[in-house]
Write a protein that holds these residues in place. Structure first.
Motif, PDB file in Angstrom:
ATOM      1  N   ASN A 155       0.825  -1.206   0.000  1.00 33.55           N
ATOM      2  CA  ASN A 155       0.000   0.000   0.000  1.00 33.55           C
ATOM      3  C   ASN A 155       0.858   1.254   0.000  1.00 33.55           C
ATOM      4  O   ASN A 155       0.543   2.239  -0.680  1.00 33.55           O
ATOM      5  N   ASN A 156       1.957   1.243   0.762  1.00 37.97           N
ATOM      6  CA  ASN A 156       2.840   2.398   0.801  1.00 37.97           C
ATOM      7  C   ASN A 156       3.491   2.642  -0.556  1.00 37.97           C
ATOM      8  O   ASN A 156       3.682   3.791  -0.960  1.00 37.97           O
ATOM      9  N   GLU A 157       3.830   1.568  -1.269  1.00 38.22           N
ATOM     10  CA  GLU A 157       4.418   1.724  -2.598  1.00 38.22           C
ATOM     11  C   GLU A 157       3.417   2.357  -3.561  1.00 38.22           C
ATOM     12  O   GLU A 157       3.771   3.245  -4.345  1.00 38.22           O
ATOM     13  N   PHE A 158       2.167   1.904  -3.514  1.00 43.06           N
ATOM     14  CA  PHE A 158       1.153   2.473  -4.402  1.00 43.06           C
ATOM     15  C   PHE A 158       0.907   3.942  -4.072  1.00 43.06           C
ATOM     16  O   PHE A 158       0.823   4.774  -4.982  1.00 43.06           O
ATOM     17  N   SER A 159       0.794   4.265  -2.800  1.00 42.28           N
ATOM     18  CA  SER A 159       0.502   5.651  -2.439  1.00 42.28           C
ATOM     19  C   SER A 159       1.692   6.556  -2.747  1.00 42.28           C
ATOM     20  O   SER A 159       1.508   7.699  -3.188  1.00 42.28           O
ATOM     21  N   ALA A 160       2.912   6.058  -2.567  1.00 43.86           N
ATOM     22  CA  ALA A 160       4.098   6.857  -2.868  1.00 43.86           C
ATOM     23  C   ALA A 160       4.204   7.120  -4.365  1.00 43.86           C
ATOM     24  O   ALA A 160       4.507   8.247  -4.787  1.00 43.86           O
ATOM     25  N   SER A 161       3.937   6.103  -5.176  1.00 53.03           N
ATOM     26  CA  SER A 161       4.017   6.306  -6.625  1.00 53.03           C
ATOM     27  C   SER A 161       2.918   7.250  -7.095  1.00 53.03           C
ATOM     28  O   SER A 161       3.124   8.047  -8.020  1.00 53.03           O
ATOM     29  N   MET A 162       1.756   7.193  -6.444  1.00 54.84           N
ATOM     30  CA  MET A 162       0.668   8.088  -6.795  1.00 54.84           C
ATOM     31  C   MET A 162       1.044   9.539  -6.474  1.00 54.84           C
ATOM     32  O   MET A 162       0.855  10.440  -7.302  1.00 54.84           O
ATOM     33  N   LYS A 163       1.598   9.756  -5.306  1.00 58.72           N
ATOM     34  CA  LYS A 163       1.993  11.109  -4.912  1.00 58.72           C
ATOM     35  C   LYS A 163       3.082  11.646  -5.824  1.00 58.72           C
ATOM     36  O   LYS A 163       3.086  12.824  -6.192  1.00 58.72           O
ATOM     37  N   THR A 164       4.024  10.790  -6.215  1.00 54.65           N
ATOM     38  CA  THR A 164       5.098  11.197  -7.112  1.00 54.65           C
ATOM     39  C   THR A 164       4.535  11.596  -8.471  1.00 54.65           C
ATOM     40  O   THR A 164       4.954  12.602  -9.054  1.00 54.65           O
ATOM     41  N   ALA A 165       3.607  10.819  -8.985  1.00 56.38           N
ATOM     42  CA  ALA A 165       2.998  11.129 -10.281  1.00 56.38           C
ATOM     43  C   ALA A 165       2.262  12.465 -10.227  1.00 56.38           C
ATOM     44  O   ALA A 165       2.336  13.260 -11.176  1.00 56.38           O
ATOM     45  N   ILE A 166       1.567  12.715  -9.127  1.00 59.06           N
ATOM     46  CA  ILE A 166       0.846  13.986  -8.972  1.00 59.06           C
ATOM     47  C   ILE A 166       1.835  15.145  -8.940  1.00 59.06           C
ATOM     48  O   ILE A 166       1.628  16.183  -9.590  1.00 59.06           O
ATOM     49  N   LYS A 167       2.922  14.977  -8.214  1.00 58.76           N
ATOM     50  CA  LYS A 167       3.931  16.037  -8.141  1.00 58.76           C
ATOM     51  C   LYS A 167       4.571  16.292  -9.498  1.00 58.76           C
ATOM     52  O   LYS A 167       4.891  17.437  -9.842  1.00 58.76           O
ATOM     53  N   ASN A 168       4.769  15.238 -10.289  1.00 57.45           N
ATOM     54  CA  ASN A 168       5.352  15.413 -11.618  1.00 57.45           C
ATOM     55  C   ASN A 168       4.455  16.257 -12.510  1.00 57.45           C
ATOM     56  O   ASN A 168       4.945  17.104 -13.269  1.00 57.45           O
ATOM     57  N   VAL A 169       3.158  16.040 -12.429  1.00 57.33           N
ATOM     58  CA  VAL A 169       2.219  16.842 -13.217  1.00 57.33           C
ATOM     59  C   VAL A 169       2.270  18.291 -12.758  1.00 57.33           C
ATOM     60  O   VAL A 169       2.321  19.220 -13.580  1.00 57.33           O
ATOM     61  N   LEU A 202       0.178  13.795 -17.104  1.00 56.58           N
ATOM     62  CA  LEU A 202      -1.201  13.624 -16.648  1.00 56.58           C
ATOM     63  C   LEU A 202      -1.702  12.223 -16.984  1.00 56.58           C
ATOM     64  O   LEU A 202      -2.341  11.577 -16.150  1.00 56.58           O
ATOM     65  N   LYS A 203      -1.399  11.747 -18.192  1.00 57.39           N
ATOM     66  CA  LYS A 203      -1.822  10.403 -18.578  1.00 57.39           C
ATOM     67  C   LYS A 203      -1.223   9.353 -17.649  1.00 57.39           C
ATOM     68  O   LYS A 203      -1.897   8.424 -17.210  1.00 57.39           O
ATOM     69  N   VAL A 204       0.060   9.519 -17.341  1.00 57.77           N
ATOM     70  CA  VAL A 204       0.729   8.580 -16.433  1.00 57.77           C
ATOM     71  C   VAL A 204       0.110   8.647 -15.046  1.00 57.77           C
ATOM     72  O   VAL A 204      -0.155   7.621 -14.408  1.00 57.77           O
ATOM     73  N   ALA A 205      -0.149   9.873 -14.580  1.00 57.19           N
ATOM     74  CA  ALA A 205      -0.710  10.054 -13.240  1.00 57.19           C
ATOM     75  C   ALA A 205      -2.102   9.432 -13.134  1.00 57.19           C
ATOM     76  O   ALA A 205      -2.420   8.791 -12.121  1.00 57.19           O
ATOM     77  N   ILE A 206      -2.903   9.575 -14.160  1.00 60.04           N
ATOM     78  CA  ILE A 206      -4.257   9.009 -14.129  1.00 60.04           C
ATOM     79  C   ILE A 206      -4.185   7.488 -14.051  1.00 60.04           C
ATOM     80  O   ILE A 206      -4.937   6.857 -13.306  1.00 60.04           O
ATOM     81  N   ILE A 216      -3.120   6.591 -10.477  1.00 57.43           N
ATOM     82  CA  ILE A 216      -4.209   6.842  -9.531  1.00 57.43           C
ATOM     83  C   ILE A 216      -5.282   5.760  -9.658  1.00 57.43           C
ATOM     84  O   ILE A 216      -5.786   5.243  -8.656  1.00 57.43           O
ATOM     85  N   ASP A 217      -5.616   5.397 -10.892  1.00 56.30           N
ATOM     86  CA  ASP A 217      -6.611   4.343 -11.097  1.00 56.30           C
ATOM     87  C   ASP A 217      -6.136   3.009 -10.545  1.00 56.30           C
ATOM     88  O   ASP A 217      -6.919   2.250  -9.970  1.00 56.30           O
ATOM     89  N   LYS A 218      -4.861   2.717 -10.709  1.00 59.66           N
ATOM     90  CA  LYS A 218      -4.308   1.454 -10.203  1.00 59.66           C
ATOM     91  C   LYS A 218      -4.373   1.428  -8.678  1.00 59.66           C
ATOM     92  O   LYS A 218      -4.717   0.413  -8.080  1.00 59.66           O
ATOM     93  N   ALA A 219      -4.058   2.553  -8.042  1.00 61.02           N
ATOM     94  CA  ALA A 219      -4.122   2.624  -6.584  1.00 61.02           C
ATOM     95  C   ALA A 219      -5.553   2.437  -6.093  1.00 61.02           C
ATOM     96  O   ALA A 219      -5.791   1.777  -5.079  1.00 61.02           O
ATOM     97  N   LYS A 275      -6.539  -1.252  -6.374  1.00 67.97           N
ATOM     98  CA  LYS A 275      -5.939  -2.076  -5.330  1.00 67.97           C
ATOM     99  C   LYS A 275      -6.476  -1.756  -3.944  1.00 67.97           C
ATOM    100  O   LYS A 275      -6.116  -2.398  -2.969  1.00 67.97           O
ATOM    101  N   GLY A 276      -7.320  -0.721  -3.835  1.00 66.61           N
ATOM    102  CA  GLY A 276      -7.938  -0.405  -2.562  1.00 66.61           C
ATOM    103  C   GLY A 276      -7.113   0.506  -1.671  1.00 66.61           C
ATOM    104  O   GLY A 276      -7.387   0.617  -0.484  1.00 66.61           O
ATOM    105  N   VAL A 277      -6.105   1.165  -2.245  1.00 65.27           N
ATOM    106  CA  VAL A 277      -5.266   2.060  -1.446  1.00 65.27           C
ATOM    107  C   VAL A 277      -5.998   3.364  -1.174  1.00 65.27           C
ATOM    108  O   VAL A 277      -5.930   3.903  -0.068  1.00 65.27           O
ATOM    109  N   THR A 278      -6.700   3.877  -2.186  1.00 66.44           N
ATOM    110  CA  THR A 278      -7.486   5.090  -2.007  1.00 66.44           C
ATOM    111  C   THR A 278      -8.932   4.816  -2.394  1.00 66.44           C
ATOM    112  O   THR A 278      -9.218   3.865  -3.115  1.00 66.44           O
ATOM    113  N   SER A 279      -9.816   5.684  -1.941  1.00 67.98           N
ATOM    114  CA  SER A 279     -11.227   5.516  -2.284  1.00 67.98           C
ATOM    115  C   SER A 279     -11.493   6.095  -3.670  1.00 67.98           C
ATOM    116  O   SER A 279     -10.693   6.859  -4.210  1.00 67.98           O
TER     117      SER A 279
END
Length: 87
Positions: A21-35, A51-55, A58-61, A64-68
């Protein structure tokens, strides 16, 4: 420390899930920061690519149930607005 065998197993499983879960949330935050960095540098093409990568991340997270669903929809909406408001 748990005494029962199944409780001991559950502790190990919870640690594995926490790491994933921490890996998914960290990669999500990194993608958001990149955008956001691309938007701040006013590079529209780079921002669209990021943006395409970030979406996807985010969808993958969410899958997997990391975010709602609501949280991921909010994040995608905010990022899309930022990219679309660029000149």
């Amino acid at each position: 420390m748990p005494n029962l065998k199944n409780a001991k197993k559950q502790v190990l499983i919870n640690k594995k899930k926490e790491i994933a879960n921490n890996e998914f949330s960290a990669s999500m935050k990194t993608a958001i920061k990149n955008v956001e960095r691309a938007v701040n540098s006013k590079d529209k093409d780079k921002a669209c690519e990021k943006l395409k990568v970030a979406i996807k991340v985010i969808d993958k997270a969410t899958q997997k149930g990391v975010t709602s669903k609501n949280t991921s929809a909010r994040n995608k909406s905010r990022l899309s607005k930022k990219v679309n408001s660029m000149e």
